[in-house]
Scaffold this active site. Structure first.
Site: not given
Length: 494
Positions: A235, A263, A367
């Protein structure tokens, strides 16, 4: 000379906030307002021993890295702590009085393991693993989409032997699966992600460690077996230099690829997770009890001085929302040229753009239904790519995740063009049983894949082809409006 419990107990406010973790005392006064999980949780443990709360959520040493050396105040004599300072988790698993704990031997499939985990895990851990966005309809649709695809088996074929091996980015895998990145393994087991890494090594398939794992990526790499395939999920941090430092380290530690998760510019609204947080606070705070119990239209969702945050909201607070396609080249440079996986593709246009901007693999994923309620399942996105951007299937490896629970689920994705499937929640649930639980999930998947590959009339994954499935019912849910490939406009700007 060690500090005493009385020394620490005096520092229990915003003005002076000390905390004990693993027998050491830290001054968190200046750090508290910027704590990713919010200041409230630190105040709850101010002047106390917070080790039990800290351990399942943070990799060892995290606090030492976050604070300047002068904020490390030394050790405390644990024998001098008062009863109020010794925080002990009182919330128990959901076993009825006299009910025997579920047995791993009685778990015949991944749903059985999920049901067992719900009984064994503490409510906060269960809520974090199981939570999904909004009304959780997308979570359910991920599962339901498999029932809209029928199999078309071949018969009278010699299926005595079956080969389930494949390669992912050039690395051999004994199965067309990998352990998907999922955070906070130590909420379920003290060894957490170490269990996942050990079993992935013994079973011979890749493990993609979460950026928010509760065991550090360094520790996972140090225990890795020779030849083990580890991928790192990234991330991107708002402070890009922090991400660059991580990328440089993971490359040196032997990770084989970087998975950029795209996402989650913000965390989805996972109400199950948030409610668990509220319930925990309500149990201790009379004012919170009153607020949570209110049911009228004006009932507050959280204390008014600070928004409620579940674990997911706290973990995602550092993510950079400005990430763009051009940043993929930056990730590649910062990692020394490691292959790039883009996770979170949910439409054909973005699959085409990922291939254009140099991704080596893409993961079709919503996700696990945890981000955008109403997003397509990975099988829907796969069908959309086949319809609008079929060349993507030849240019990059296409992987899927979300809702896979059976060997037949995996085979349906492979038949439609996927190279591999990520398994997330089932492995996290299995941590309630430690290594044995993780082994059980892997064994169930291996057995179901071998059995159903034979029943399809195939002897290798290469023989699992589109003609072996009928996806007409699911195709009715695929986007059918005007379409123009984004690559044309991208090239026009060059």
């Amino acid at each position: 000379m060690p500090l005493t419990g009385a020394d620490v107990a005096k520092h229990n406010s915003k003005a002076s906030l000390w905390m004990i973790i693993h027998g050491k005392v830290y001054d968190l006064t200046e750090f508290a307002p910027s704590h990713p999980g919010g200041e409230r949780i630190l105040l709850k443990y101010a002047g106390k021993d917070a080790t039990e709360e800290y351990d399942p959520i943070h990799p060892p040493g995290t606090i030492d890295e976050a604070l300047a050396p002068e904020k490390h105040l030394g050790e405390v004599d644990l024998a001098t702590l008062s009863a109020e300072q010794q925080v002990v988790e009182t919330v128990k698993p959901r076993l009825a009085e006299g009910e025997a704990p579920p047995s791993l031997d009685m778990c015949l499939n991944l749903d059985d393991i999920e049901r067992a985990a719900e009984k064994l895990l503490k409510p906060k851990a269960w809520a974090y693993y199981r939570s999904a966005a909004d009304d959780e309809k997308t979570f359910n649709w991920n599962r339901d989409s498999f029932f809209s695809v029928r199999l078309r088996p071949r018969v009278l074929r010699d299926v005595t032997d079956v080969d389930l091996t494949t390669t992912l980015l050039g690395h051999r895998s004994s199965l067309p699966i990998y352990v998907a990145p999922a955070a906070m393994g130590r909420l379920a087991h003290p060894e957490g992600e170490k269990c996942l890494a050990r079993v992935a090594a013994s079973q011979g398939f890749p493990y993609m460690i979460s950026a928010n794992a509760s065991v550090s990526y360094e520790e996972i790499a140090q225990q890795a077996k020779s030849g083990q395939t580890l991928f790192y999920q990234l991330y991107v941090n708002r402070d890009r230099k922090k991400s660059e430092a991580i990328l440089e380290k993971v490359a040196k530690l032997g990770y084989k690829a970087i998975c950029v998760t795209v996402d989650a510019p913000v965390a989805g609204k996972r109400e199950r997770d948030e409610r668990a947080k509220l319930d925990e606070e309500a149990a201790e705070d009379p004012n919170m009890r009153k607020a949570v119990a209110s049911t009228g239209p004006n009932a507050p969702d959280a204390p008014q001085d600070e928004p409620s945050q579940g674990i997911a909201q706290a973990l995602g607070s550092y993510v950079d929302p400005t990430l763009s396609w051009d940043d993929l080249s930056w990730v590649r440079r910062a990692s020394g040229g490691l292959p790039i996986i883009v996770k979170g593709i949910q439409r054909a246009e973005d699959a085409a753009l990922a291939a254009h901007y140099g991704a080596n693999a893409i993961i079709l994923s919503n996700h696990g239904g945890r981000q955008c309620e109403g997003a397509p399942s990975s099988l829907e996105t796969l069908l959309e790519i086949r319809k609008f951007e079929p060349r993507v299937l030849d240019k990059v490896e296409v992987w899927c995740d979300g809702g896979f629970r059976r060997g037949t689920d995996v085979l349906k994705a492979l038949a439609l063009g996927a190279k591999a499937v990520g398994i997330g929640r089932p492995f996290m649930y299995s941590l309630a049983f430690g290594d044995a639980g993780v082994q059980k999930v892997a064994t169930i998947l291996r057995d179901e894949l071998a059995q159903n590959t034979r029943l399809l009339g195939a002897t290798s994954l290469e023989e699992v082809v589109p003609a072996m499935v009928n996806a007409r019912a699911l195709e009715n849910a695929i986007y059918d409006g005007p379409y123009e490939s984004p690559i044309k406009s991208v090239l026009a700007k060059l």
